[in-house]
Design an enzyme around this catalytic site. Structure first.
Site, short mmCIF file in Angstrom:
data_model
loop_
_atom_site.label_atom_id
_atom_site.label_comp_id
_atom_site.label_asym_id
_atom_site.label_seq_id
_atom_site.Cartn_x
_atom_site.Cartn_y
_atom_site.Cartn_z
N THR A 135 26.19 -30.87 -65.00
CA THR A 135 27.48 -31.47 -64.63
C THR A 135 27.58 -32.85 -65.26
O THR A 135 26.57 -33.54 -65.41
CB THR A 135 27.55 -31.56 -63.09
OG1 THR A 135 27.67 -30.24 -62.57
CG2 THR A 135 28.70 -32.40 -62.61
N THR A 140 25.34 -35.16 -59.38
CA THR A 140 25.06 -33.84 -59.95
C THR A 140 23.90 -33.25 -59.17
O THR A 140 23.16 -33.98 -58.51
CB THR A 140 24.73 -33.95 -61.46
OG1 THR A 140 24.44 -32.64 -61.97
CG2 THR A 140 23.54 -34.85 -61.73
N1 ASP Z 1 26.81 -29.95 -58.45
C1 ASP Z 1 27.30 -28.87 -59.25
C2 ASP Z 1 27.74 -27.75 -58.36
O1 ASP Z 1 27.03 -27.44 -57.41
C3 ASP Z 1 26.30 -28.35 -60.22
C4 ASP Z 1 25.65 -29.39 -61.09
O2 ASP Z 1 25.63 -30.57 -60.78
O3 ASP Z 1 25.15 -29.01 -62.15
O4 ASP Z 1 28.73 -27.14 -58.65
#
Ligand code: ASP
Length: 304
Positions: free
Chosen positions: A172, A223
């Site tokens: 992310t 993230t």
């Molecule tokens: N936090 C994001 C989600 O759960 C995933 C990520 O940070 O890569 O959608």
């Protein structure tokens, strides 16, 4: 005020052979966002500019090249927030917008509402001049292979489907900025988690979870494994600590400790206070980040 831009491109066990691509992507995004701040642009504009560059870069789990849903489609979520007046724009589960952060910006600027999902979000974006693409334009072979491998592992019972571990990719992207007018902004954009159920929304685009900005506290982008982050409303938790007097670095470290201690969660956070002090913490093996100030630019992949 002296402007500051702090960005991230995910926190996970980034393998050595992906480091260069992450550093390049972070450097390009930092350049784009900093150019906006340097010419007197706003923090909202700078955050949007930095995030767009990372959405356009297939290295990251945002825009084209994102993780695929269980049925092989890209579904994107993004949030953008202005700390001066708390104006906010969010979109989730969009399938035909390569740059959901631009749609979030339109919601922030043009709508009395805060959040749009799915077809309604795409229609709103189209009515405000954005072009829709085909979902397959966002799908790349690398992610198709990754999805098939995950589904095969699921069938063999080799993968815990209720858990997205610190070794899994959390690419992310996000940015927090302080502009020369003293205003904060934050933005986060994601394709979510690998093999997610269609319609699943994670923390990234939820206000106060994966993103938040308020001049009276701080700006934050996260993230990581979304479900625990959402349950703790961790973005708001972190900025509230800054408002209560914590140093942003202390607050960032405390947020990640709380995430782990309370729910066994993992991830990474960037935090920026209204006075320009920053915080960054993660409990994943690595995190990709970049910082631009009037003194210069620094970027790196932090290891734990
Ligand atoms: N936090 C994001 C989600 O759960 C995933 C990520 O940070 O890569 O959608």
């Amino acid at each position: 005020m002296k402007p500051v831009l702090l960005i991230h491109g995910g926190a996970w066990a980034m393998p050595d052979d992906e480091i260069e691509a992450h550093e390049r992507g972070i450097a390009n995004a930092l350049d784009a966002g900093w150019a906006v701040l340097e010419r007197g642009g706003t923090s909202v504009e700078a955050v949007e500019a930095a995030v767009v560059v990372m959405e356009d870069d297939e290295t990251f789990d945002a825009g084209r090249g994102s993780f695929l849903t269980r049925d092989g489609r890209v579904q994107l979520d993004a949030l953008l927030m202005n700390g001066e007046n708390l104006r906010t724009g969010g979109v989730a589960c969009v399938e035909r917008l390569p740059n959901p952060i631009k749609a979030a910006r339109l919601v922030l600027d043009e709508s009395p509402h805060v959040y749009f999902v799915g077809l309604g979000a795409e229609r709103f974006a189209m009515q405000h001049g954005m072009k829709l693409c085909d979902n397959m334009d966002l799908v790349i072979p690398r992610e198709q292979k990754r999805l098939y491998a995950a589904q095969e592992a699921d069938l063999k019972g080799l993968r815990d489907t209720t858990f997205s571990g610190p070794m899994d990719s959390h690419d992310t992207v996000g940015a927090v900025a302080l502009d020369s007018y003293g205003n904060l902004a934050a933005g986060t954009s994601t394709g979510g988690t690998l093999n997610k159920a269609p319609g699943r929304v994670g923390d990234s685009s939820l206000i106060g979870c994966g993103c938040y900005a308020d001049n009276l506290s701080a700006a934050v982008s996260l993230t990581g494994w979304g479900e625990p982050i959402m349950k703790l409303v961790l973005g708001k938790w972190a900025v509230d600590r800054v408002a209560a007097g914590s140093d942003p670095q202390e607050a960032a470290s405390a947020a990640i400790a709380y995430l782990y201690d309370r729910l066994g969660g993992h991830g990474g956070v960037i935090l920026l206070g209204p006075d320009g002090r920053i915080g960054l913490a993660h409990n994943t093996p690595r995190m990709a980040w970049g910082l631009a100030t009037d003194v210069g630019k620094t970027l790196g992949i932090t290891r734990n």
